[in-house]
Design an enzyme around this catalytic site. Sequence first.
Site, short mmCIF file in Angstrom:
data_model
loop_
_atom_site.label_atom_id
_atom_site.label_comp_id
_atom_site.label_asym_id
_atom_site.label_seq_id
_atom_site.Cartn_x
_atom_site.Cartn_y
_atom_site.Cartn_z
N HIS A 178 81.55 95.93 69.89
CA HIS A 178 81.71 96.17 68.39
C HIS A 178 82.80 97.37 68.25
O HIS A 178 82.47 98.53 68.13
CB HIS A 178 80.35 96.75 67.77
CG HIS A 178 79.48 95.58 67.55
ND1 HIS A 178 79.29 94.74 66.44
CD2 HIS A 178 78.57 95.18 68.54
CE1 HIS A 178 78.43 93.63 66.60
NE2 HIS A 178 77.92 93.96 67.87
N CYS A 186 81.77 90.23 68.57
CA CYS A 186 80.25 89.88 69.03
C CYS A 186 80.21 88.26 68.90
O CYS A 186 80.66 87.43 69.58
CB CYS A 186 79.66 90.64 68.16
SG CYS A 186 77.98 90.80 69.23
N GLU A 213 84.04 98.27 65.48
CA GLU A 213 83.72 98.96 64.25
C GLU A 213 82.78 100.26 64.40
O GLU A 213 82.42 100.82 63.63
CB GLU A 213 83.34 98.19 63.16
CG GLU A 213 82.08 97.44 63.28
CD GLU A 213 81.89 96.21 64.09
OE1 GLU A 213 82.83 96.25 65.15
OE2 GLU A 213 80.78 95.89 64.39
#
Lengths: 218, 254
Positions: A198, A90, A200
């Site tokens: 993202h 990001c 994650e």
Amino acid sequence: MAERLAIVDYGAGNLRSVAKAIETVARDLGRELQVIVTASADTVATADRLILPGVGAFGQCAAALRALPGMEEALERRVLEDKAPFLGVCVGMQLLARRGSEHGSHRGLGWIAGDVVRLEPADAKLKVPHMAWSPVRLTPAGGAHPALRPLDDGGQAYFVHSFHFVPADRAQLLATCEYGGEVAAVVGRDNILGVQFHPEKSQAYGLAFLRSFLEWKP
Amino acid sequence: MSAPNVRVIPCLDVADGRVVKGVNFVDLVDAGDPVEIARAYDAAGADELCFLDIAATHENRGTLIDVVSRTAEACFMPLTVGGGVRTADDVRTLLLAGADKVSVNSAAVANPGLINDLAQRFGDQCIVVAIDAKRVAPGQWQIFTHGGRRETGIDAIGFARQVASLGAGEILLTSMDRDGTRRGFDLELVRRVSDAVPIPVIASGGVGHLDDLVDGVQLGGASAVLAASIFHFGQATVAQAKAHMAAAGVAVRL
């Protein structure tokens, strides 16, 4: 000795999710990996793999990173000279640029030529931030990249951003998504990767990406 | 050019670390455990999850933080947390526990400047302003706070514009007239707010049928749809909701 992965902690947001996702993936791979969330340049200088996360505004993140004593130098040495595999996420990806224009003009790390500019979707009805799951399409360079080749082309990842990376060299654009125009989803060169989305937070696709990053030997 | 995918967001009302009224859409060992429910929605392909702490008492804050951090350990999907958020410290604690976005309601109404402060500090994208609106006259809505009990006299559309310009990343718009009625979103409200702001709007309050989700997007212009009971009590799965939306021409992640 177990491999050591450092997640650089410069006060920009949610490092815990990144660490947990990496630990989960390493466990699935049966890989002995020590995940260290750190603000120490010394730790970064000896880590085998590096992740630079980032949430917030470009200038603030750049300033916070540079406020850590010796960190920028340690990153440069470890990534540019020692060629340790590196992943920016990001704003951590955006920081790879030479310059970012969020709330004024700010100097980035300059590892990948390009600028970070505000999203201006061609369709005025599209909202900014781009906050959505979007298909990630590999470019020819991305399709040939060992860390990206294992991924489903067109797999969906979670994006949340108002600014985006415009690389100067198309060969360093590895994947894109569409949001009223082309948006860089993955950039990279040599041992450096940066992702706008993202991983994650991108469920199976994101974990597959992180698995691929852990297995990547540039 | 394809339209961006609309997000489908199940919302869990949490009090004292437990999901209020529970959930029974799947075989759960503990139908009131937010972490177990979050895992189930993660597996079901929900695009985001939302936890609202409806008790939101100071004493019980630790319980919420614990729920958020245990969820973030188990679910690799976006998580918005709200309820009782008043200060930058509240936001920071939730973000560090693993929330991706934090929703601010009453405190933003009392002090809109707070939004600017939070957006500067944490980034626009993680500050959600929750607006609870009630229709007071045809084409006119006012903000209510404290779970809809307190009238403020503030125009909802104007307030939405104001918080967007102050740096809110998203608006979670709940119709207090429709919430819990299962009669569908207040589409006129959703449309008015969605047209008024450049940031995404999540439509909330009143979903009773899968067509309501479609209408929220096609008629209301919402970027995301939030629902609770329709999912929690097994009326529809997230996958069914998305298939229904896709069949009606709404772009969703399948």
